[in-house]
Design a protein around this motif. Structure first.
Motif, PDB file in Angstrom:
ATOM      1  N   PRO A   7       0.809  -1.226   0.000  1.00 11.91           N
ATOM      2  CA  PRO A   7       0.000   0.000   0.000  1.00 11.91           C
ATOM      3  C   PRO A   7       0.843   1.277   0.000  1.00 11.91           C
ATOM      4  O   PRO A   7       1.879   1.355   0.657  1.00 11.91           O
ATOM      5  CB  PRO A   7      -0.802  -0.096   1.297  1.00 11.91           C
ATOM      6  N   LEU A   8       0.380   2.245  -0.760  1.00 11.83           N
ATOM      7  CA  LEU A   8       1.002   3.563  -0.845  1.00 11.83           C
ATOM      8  C   LEU A   8      -0.062   4.575  -0.429  1.00 11.83           C
ATOM      9  O   LEU A   8      -1.136   4.618  -1.024  1.00 11.83           O
ATOM     10  CB  LEU A   8       1.464   3.824  -2.281  1.00 11.83           C
ATOM     11  N   ARG A   9       0.216   5.358   0.609  1.00 12.98           N
ATOM     12  CA  ARG A   9      -0.768   6.312   1.136  1.00 12.98           C
ATOM     13  C   ARG A   9      -0.300   7.739   0.895  1.00 12.98           C
ATOM     14  O   ARG A   9       0.870   8.067   1.115  1.00 12.98           O
ATOM     15  CB  ARG A   9      -0.960   6.080   2.627  1.00 12.98           C
ATOM     16  N   TYR A  19      -8.333  14.252   2.753  1.00 11.30           N
ATOM     17  CA  TYR A  19      -8.603  12.845   2.465  1.00 11.30           C
ATOM     18  C   TYR A  19      -7.300  12.068   2.451  1.00 11.30           C
ATOM     19  O   TYR A  19      -6.224  12.636   2.241  1.00 11.30           O
ATOM     20  CB  TYR A  19      -9.271  12.685   1.090  1.00 11.30           C
ATOM     21  N   THR A  20      -7.412  10.760   2.647  1.00  7.47           N
ATOM     22  CA  THR A  20      -6.286   9.860   2.499  1.00  7.47           C
ATOM     23  C   THR A  20      -6.575   8.962   1.306  1.00  7.47           C
ATOM     24  O   THR A  20      -7.620   8.316   1.239  1.00  7.47           O
ATOM     25  CB  THR A  20      -6.094   8.996   3.759  1.00  7.47           C
ATOM     26  N   GLY A  27      -6.467  -2.151  -5.847  1.00  7.18           N
ATOM     27  CA  GLY A  27      -7.206  -0.968  -6.281  1.00  7.18           C
ATOM     28  C   GLY A  27      -6.842   0.256  -5.473  1.00  7.18           C
ATOM     29  O   GLY A  27      -5.740   0.360  -4.945  1.00  7.18           O
ATOM     30  N   MET A  28      -7.797   1.178  -5.368  1.00  5.38           N
ATOM     31  CA  MET A  28      -7.557   2.407  -4.610  1.00  5.38           C
ATOM     32  C   MET A  28      -8.728   2.673  -3.670  1.00  5.38           C
ATOM     33  O   MET A  28      -9.843   2.210  -3.908  1.00  5.38           O
ATOM     34  CB  MET A  28      -7.352   3.588  -5.543  1.00  5.38           C
TER      35      MET A  28
END
Length: 64
Positions: A7-9, A19-20, A27-28
């Motif tokens: 995961p890339l945040r 928002y994050t 997916g996203m």
């Protein structure tokens, strides 16, 4: 290119709301900061053209 294998945040602001955005191999997900539930979009839906349908379904499920 670097593969998306974890995961890339990232944080972003839209119309004054924070928002994050989380990108992962499936997916996203876009979630209002401080919340757990948000909009999810699978890569398969985006590529197949079902993204609008998936988004509309999620929106209808969130309505009280």
């Amino acid at each position: 290119m670097t593969p998306l294998d974890k995961p890339l945040r990232r944080e972003l602001t839209i119309a004054g709301q924070t928002y994050t955005l989380t990108l992962d191999p499936s997916g996203m997900k876009l979630v209002e900061k401080g919340r757990r539930k948000g909009l999810k979009l699978r890569w398969e839906d985006l590529v197949s053209g079902d993204a609008a349908l998936a988004s509309a379904l999620q929106a209808s499920l969130r309505q009280p």
